[in-house]
Design an enzyme around this catalytic site. Structure first.
Site, mmCIF file in Angstrom:
data_model
loop_
_atom_site.group_PDB
_atom_site.id
_atom_site.type_symbol
_atom_site.label_atom_id
_atom_site.label_comp_id
_atom_site.label_asym_id
_atom_site.label_seq_id
_atom_site.Cartn_x
_atom_site.Cartn_y
_atom_site.Cartn_z
ATOM 1 C CG ASP A 63 -2.113 1.089 1.482
ATOM 2 O OD1 ASP A 63 -2.648 1.754 0.306
ATOM 3 O OD2 ASP A 63 -2.538 1.217 1.706
ATOM 4 C CG HIS A 106 -3.361 -0.233 9.276
ATOM 5 N ND1 HIS A 106 -4.115 0.270 9.252
ATOM 6 C CD2 HIS A 106 -2.469 0.311 8.408
ATOM 7 C CE1 HIS A 106 -3.431 1.628 8.623
ATOM 8 N NE2 HIS A 106 -2.890 1.132 7.610
ATOM 9 N NE ARG A 201 -2.387 11.778 5.338
ATOM 10 C CZ ARG A 201 -2.553 10.706 5.273
ATOM 11 N NH1 ARG A 201 -2.037 9.688 5.683
ATOM 12 N NH2 ARG A 201 -4.141 10.752 4.392
ATOM 13 C CG ASP A 203 -3.070 6.307 7.217
ATOM 14 O OD1 ASP A 203 -3.093 7.582 6.117
ATOM 15 O OD2 ASP A 203 -3.273 4.905 7.523
ATOM 16 C CE1 TYR A 207 -12.522 4.369 9.623
ATOM 17 C CE2 TYR A 207 -9.866 4.964 8.573
ATOM 18 C CZ TYR A 207 -11.682 5.353 8.844
ATOM 19 O OH TYR A 207 -11.930 6.096 7.982
ATOM 20 C CD GLU A 210 -10.876 -2.210 16.494
ATOM 21 O OE1 GLU A 210 -10.256 -3.195 17.158
ATOM 22 O OE2 GLU A 210 -9.862 -1.767 15.988
ATOM 23 C CD GLU A 245 -6.765 9.661 5.956
ATOM 24 O OE1 GLU A 245 -6.982 9.477 4.759
ATOM 25 O OE2 GLU A 245 -6.425 8.519 6.432
ATOM 26 C CG HIS A 310 -1.525 9.506 -1.116
ATOM 27 N ND1 HIS A 310 -2.556 11.028 -0.012
ATOM 28 C CD2 HIS A 310 -1.912 8.755 -0.477
ATOM 29 C CE1 HIS A 310 -2.857 9.877 0.568
ATOM 30 N NE2 HIS A 310 -2.453 8.990 0.578
ATOM 31 C CG ASP A 311 -5.690 7.824 -0.152
ATOM 32 O OD1 ASP A 311 -4.664 7.167 -0.747
ATOM 33 O OD2 ASP A 311 -5.439 8.364 0.728
HETATM 34 C C1 GLC Z 1 -4.741 6.666 4.321
HETATM 35 C C2 GLC Z 1 -3.850 6.124 3.347
HETATM 36 C C3 GLC Z 1 -3.845 5.177 2.005
HETATM 37 C C4 GLC Z 1 -4.281 4.800 2.777
HETATM 38 C C5 GLC Z 1 -4.813 4.185 3.517
HETATM 39 C C6 GLC Z 1 -3.978 3.212 4.872
HETATM 40 O O1 GLC Z 1 -6.292 6.848 4.060
HETATM 41 O O2 GLC Z 1 -4.124 8.479 3.032
HETATM 42 O O3 GLC Z 1 -3.209 6.045 0.884
HETATM 43 O O4 GLC Z 1 -3.892 3.585 1.963
HETATM 44 O O5 GLC Z 1 -4.590 5.210 4.618
HETATM 45 O O6 GLC Z 1 -3.355 3.297 5.436
#
Ligand code: GLC
Length: 546
Positions: A63, A106, A201, A203, A207, A210, A245, A310-311
């Protein structure tokens, strides 16, 4: 960096950069840290205050680095910790701050913690992840990578249990109910802060925890832990920031600011698709609506706004009807779609039309929040929809017309991703060197916007008040701060528009911030003008006496 500017981020302009894509200094086909260091002059010249550097940690890159296999090191392809230190020093010398991606939710399944966890039920790392004998738990949590994943649970043969993951199956979620995980991640952050970075930043933060019977997003436990991180930063590394984010509605993101004691900044996701919507429709309604839905935030906080990243251009925060409309208008080829979004870059989305590209950037720079530029969008780079996943918007930076667009001296086959070769986005038409020489280029225009923005803290700190104009194609607002007002008028349509505005509260003769000419014809807030299609104007009024 200076300890004297605790609110530096409020008026800052950010630049998002992918190390892999920027500049390859050792001819292996991957951009690297020394390459980025070499290009800092370019970033400084653009006027950038702070870089957001995407993940550069050791990773199997399933990823693009958001799957970390070691939180305490640098991916060998990108360089070394020493080279990262050099980058920080070189950036700081130029007055540029650096925030880095921190992926807390993660790890990669290749991470040693996960390998140990799956191999042995008694390993102390077993409880670093979320396991279950069935797939029945947390059924209300949505699947985010809809195109590839069928469930948030995956079976692991070695572990003989299911593990929980909100993203790819190769990205097992960490278990934040385990105090050891919470402590470890604080230490990971300390490690990078100590190297001299200016923040993170963060990420995928909604989440972290749970809980049964919830959608497992934005839980109180998550907020409590994030506040702990903030408190550590305030005590140990003041002046460093946390940028959230959280792809959520503004009311939900608002919670991540807490009482000014959680995140310093948060991305404003829902405003982004509505900028594109309003522009395509020539109608301000949806953009105005989302700005009105946005609650006030504490004085020491700031929104971060962006056009692309980037997404995929995410359409999670629009209605089903609007999503279909956006796909129809902006993703005519099915290959442009991914998950709930559109995997294209800014310039192709706007038909490479310089007038629309300038207007959308002018919106980015004048709406409330700190703007982020995605690398390459300042020169109008194109995308490659043939590449897998979101890689088509992550191709090498185009520096000049030479081999590999000046990104790398290696043979083209060795590049991590091919250069865009199709006109009008090929290096012959789109590159830094040519645009630097051309005063009318997008690059020079962007540089001018950055400069104006930074000279006028009203954009970063002022409030927003709509101007009363019946024609929905005109988006006009005032940004007020102390004794200054900037009137921003945008023509969102492809028609010529006459605008008449009476703003009796404004006095004196304004300055047109783009041309820097004074406009005696708009004295005392009497504005009457004709705007060409997609034209905009920024008029600054200063109250001389109060
Ligand atoms: C965030 C990132 C994305 C990534 C996801 C999982 O949303 O911007 O690129 O795939 O997290 O880590």
């Amino acid at each position: 960096m200076s300890q004297k500017q605790p609110l530096w981020y409020k008026n800052a302009v950010f630049y998002q950069v992918n190390v892999r894509a920027f500049f390859d200094s050792n001819q292996d086909g991957h951009g690297d840290l020394p390459g980025l260091t070499q290009k800092l002059d370019y970033i400084q010249n653009l006027g950038i205050d702070c870089l957001w550097i995407m993940p550069f940690y050791p990773s199997p890159l399933k990823d693009d680095g958001y799957d970390i296999s070691d939180f305490y090191n640098i991916e060998a392809k990108y360089g070394t910790l020493d080279q990262f230190r050099t980058l920080i020093q070189a950036a700081h010398k130029r007055g540029i701050r650096i925030i880095i991606d921190m992926i807390m939710n993660h790890t990669s399944d290749q991470h040693d913690w996960f390998q140990q966890a799956r191999a042995d039920r008694n390993s102390p790392y077993r409880d670093f992840y979320v396991w279950s004998d069935t797939k029945d738990k947390y059924k209300e949590a949505r699947i985010i990578f809809l195109d590839t994943e069928e469930s948030n649970w995956s079976w692991d043969d070695l572990a003989q249990q299911y593990y929980w993951h909100r993203f790819y199956a190769s990205q097992p979620d960490l278990n934040y109910d385990n105090p050891k995980v919470r402590e470890t991640m604080l230490d990971v952050m300390r490690f990078w802060l100590k190297l001299g970075i200016d923040g993170f930043r963060a990420d995928a933060i909604p989440y972290l925890f749970e809980r049964e019977g919830t959608n497992c997003e934005n839980l109180p436990e998550t907020h409590a832990y994030l506040k702990e991180i903030r408190s550590m930063i305030d005590h140990e590394y003041p002046n460093c920031i946390l940028l959230a984010e959280a792809n959520q509605w503004p009311q939900k993101v608002r919670e991540y600011f807490g009482d000014g004691d959680e995140f310093h900044m948060g991305f404003h996701f829902p405003v982004m698709p509505r900028i594109f919507m309003s522009l395509k429709k020539g109608d301000r309604t949806s953009l105005q609506w989302i700005v009105d839905q946005t609650p006030p935030i504490p004085e020491n906080c700031q929104w971060c706004i962006f056009l692309r990243n980037h997404d995929e251009l995410t359409l999670e925060m629009v209605t089903e009807g609007d999503r279909q409309w956006m796909w129809q208008e902006y993703a005519p080829d099915p290959r442009m779609k991914i998950n709930l979004g559109i995997r294209r870059r800014l310039a192709p989305l706007l038909d490479n039309d310089p007038v629309k590209i300038r207007l959308i950037n002018a919106l980015l720079f004048s709406l409330p929040g700190a703007p982020i530029i995605y690398y390459g969008d300042e020169i109008g780079m194109g995308d490659n929809i043939l590449l897998f996943d979101r890689n088509g918007v992550r191709t090498p930076m185009q520096w000049d017309q030479s081999l590999n667009a000046g990104f790398s001296q290696t043979t083209p086959e060795k590049l991590y991703a091919p250069i865009i070769t199709q006109a009008p986005f090929d290096p012959e038409h789109v590159n830094v060197t040519d645009q630097l020489k051309n005063p009318d280029s997008l690059l020079n225009f962007t540089q001018r916007l950055v400069k104006i923005r930074k000279q006028n803290s009203t954009f970063g700190s002022g409030n927003l008040e709509w101007c009363n104009i019946a024609d929905l194609a005109i988006l006009a607002f005032k940004r007020n701060y102390h004794n200054e007002t900037i009137v921003v008028i945008n023509n969102l349509s492809d028609g010529v528009k006459e605008v008449r505005l009476k703003e009796p509260g404004l006095s004196g003769i304004p300055t047109d911030l783009i041309s820097l000419q004074s406009r005696p014809d708009f004295k005392n807030g009497n504005i009457q003008l004709v705007l060409d299609p997609y034209q905009f104007i920024w008029l600054k009024y200063e109250k001389l006496d109060d």
